[in-house]
Design an enzyme around this catalytic site. Structure first.
Site, PDB file in Angstrom:
ATOM      1  N   THR A   1       8.100 -18.114 -14.238  1.00 30.51           N
ATOM      2  CA  THR A   1       8.724 -17.735 -12.981  1.00 30.51           C
ATOM      3  C   THR A   1       9.746 -16.711 -13.414  1.00 30.51           C
ATOM      4  O   THR A   1      10.169 -16.736 -14.577  1.00 30.51           O
ATOM      5  CB  THR A   1       9.424 -18.968 -12.363  1.00 30.51           C
ATOM      6  OG1 THR A   1       8.428 -19.902 -11.938  1.00 30.51           O
ATOM      7  CG2 THR A   1      10.279 -18.627 -11.160  1.00 30.51           C
TER       8      THR A   1
ATOM      9  N   VAL B   1       2.214 -24.990  -3.119  1.00 35.09           N
ATOM     10  CA  VAL B   1       3.505 -24.303  -3.080  1.00 35.09           C
ATOM     11  C   VAL B   1       4.476 -25.076  -3.973  1.00 35.09           C
ATOM     12  O   VAL B   1       4.615 -26.288  -3.836  1.00 35.09           O
ATOM     13  CB  VAL B   1       4.049 -24.243  -1.635  1.00 35.09           C
ATOM     14  CG1 VAL B   1       5.440 -23.626  -1.608  1.00 35.09           C
ATOM     15  CG2 VAL B   1       3.092 -23.446  -0.746  1.00 35.09           C
TER      16      VAL B   1
ATOM     17  N   HIS C   1       8.492 -26.754 -13.928  1.00 36.24           N
ATOM     18  CA  HIS C   1       7.488 -27.530 -13.191  1.00 36.24           C
ATOM     19  C   HIS C   1       7.976 -27.776 -11.761  1.00 36.24           C
ATOM     20  O   HIS C   1       8.841 -28.616 -11.512  1.00 36.24           O
ATOM     21  CB  HIS C   1       7.257 -28.849 -13.932  1.00 36.24           C
ATOM     22  CG  HIS C   1       6.072 -29.605 -13.447  1.00 36.24           C
ATOM     23  ND1 HIS C   1       5.467 -30.586 -14.169  1.00 36.24           N
ATOM     24  CD2 HIS C   1       5.369 -29.519 -12.286  1.00 36.24           C
ATOM     25  CE1 HIS C   1       4.438 -31.071 -13.492  1.00 36.24           C
ATOM     26  NE2 HIS C   1       4.375 -30.440 -12.348  1.00 36.24           N
TER      27      HIS C   1
HETATM   28  N1  GLY Z   1       8.512 -23.070 -10.862  1.00 35.42           N
HETATM   29  C1  GLY Z   1       7.416 -22.398 -10.301  1.00 35.42           C
HETATM   30  C2  GLY Z   1       6.388 -23.268  -9.748  1.00 35.42           C
HETATM   31  O1  GLY Z   1       6.281 -24.432 -10.117  1.00 35.42           O
HETATM   32  O2  GLY Z   1       5.626 -22.815  -8.911  1.00 35.42           O
END
Ligand code: GLY
Length: 311
Positions: free
Chosen positions: A181, A210, A234
């Protein structure tokens, strides 16, 4: 402590593992990952130095990372179980608490800019899927082919991961838990804070999944009275702790941004066995960061105006 009106920015290129060549992680080929976060930080810093807003600085920095195929956001994003790219992003203005987000977007090059358009040009906070794409066209953001977001390296990793996943668990099992990310948080010379985050999500995610990134309070939060925060890791675990708001609240109660980041990541591991990282900027421009993954690429400005980049 920095002077009262000191601008500051810190960016991240994702939490991940060391020694991997996976662009969804921060490890492996370290030089491009360090160069990319440094470039993004410098781009945001240039906005702040020119008197621009924290909001402009974080959008600028995140766009640099979205366009860099090294990172799991925009071009170079990880692929879903269906083999295409679905992007999530959000942005928040700490002065007004206005925020905007998009999820499951397949045809926009820079989803952070679409998230900002949702914030500034709609009555809503979060638009998803075809509705987000339709709004992008209304907002003058041109369509971008999904295939152009897919890099050869991510396609190869998808093939490998799919083969490894065959028969290993229920739909939505995420072998290897590839993270990644990008995000930026900033304080401008007027003392306003902003945060932005963007991602392709997790490798082999189910179509329509999402994560935390477009959820305000989970992947992103900014309040001038508290702090600005961007998370990586995560998403399902980060959502359980509303991690960005968790960090901002700790700063609001007197913790330094660095201590708040460490406390949040300790809680992420202890309470939900989550893996990830956060970056933070406080109301006086103090930066903080923490991660419980082997690495998290990041770059930030010092009070002297230097840029430091680390894994
Ligand atoms: N941290 C990004 C996701 O889990 O989509």
């Amino acid at each position: 402590m920095p002077p009262a009106a000191s601008p500051a920015i810190i960016v991240h290129g994702g939490a991940g593992s060391l020694g991997s060549d996976d662009p969804a992680s921060s490890g492996g080929a370290d030089a491009p990952r360090l160069e990319g976060v440094r470039r993004a930080c410098e781009a945001g810093q240039a906005v702040l130095r020119a008197g621009g807003s924290a909001l402009d600085a974080v959008e600028t920095a995140v766009r640099v990372l979205e366009d860099d195929p090294t990172y799991n956001a925009g071009t170079g994003a990880t692929l879903t179980a269906a083999g295409d790219v679905e992007l999530d992003a959000s942005i928040m203005d700490g002065e007004t608490l206005r925020c905007g987000a998009v999820a499951v977007v397949k045809d926009v090059r820079n989803p952070v800019t679409l998230a900002r358009a949702v914030m500034e040009r709609s009555q809503h906070v979060l638009l998803a899927g075809p509705g987000a794409s339709a709004f992008a066209r209304e907002a003058g953001i041109p369509p971008y082919e999904n295939a152009l977001l897919v890099t050869a390296r991510q396609r190869a990793r998808w093939e490998e991961a799919r083969a490894a996943a065959a028969g290993t668990g229920p739909a939505g099992t995420l072998p290897g838990k590839k993270f990644g990310t990008v995000g930026a948080v900033a304080r401008d010379a007027r003392g306003h804070l902003a945060a932005a985050t963007s991602t392709g999500g997790m490798q082999l995610k189910l179509p329509g999944r999402v994560g935390d990134t477009p959820l305000i309070g989970c992947g992103t939060y900014a309040d001038d009275a508290l702090a600005a925060v961007s998370c990586t890791g995560h998403g399902e675990r980060i959502i359980q702790l509303t991690l960005a708001r968790f960090v901002a609240d700790r700063v609001g109660r007197g913790a330094t941004p660095m201590d708040a980041a460490r406390e949040a990541i300790a809680a992420l591991g202890r309470r939900v066995r989550g893996e990830g990282g956060v970056i933070v900027v406080g109301p006086r421009g103090e930066v903080g960061f923490a991660h419980n993954t082997p690495v998290m690429s990041r770059a930030w400005t010092t009070p002297d105006g230097d840029v430091v980049a680390e894994l």
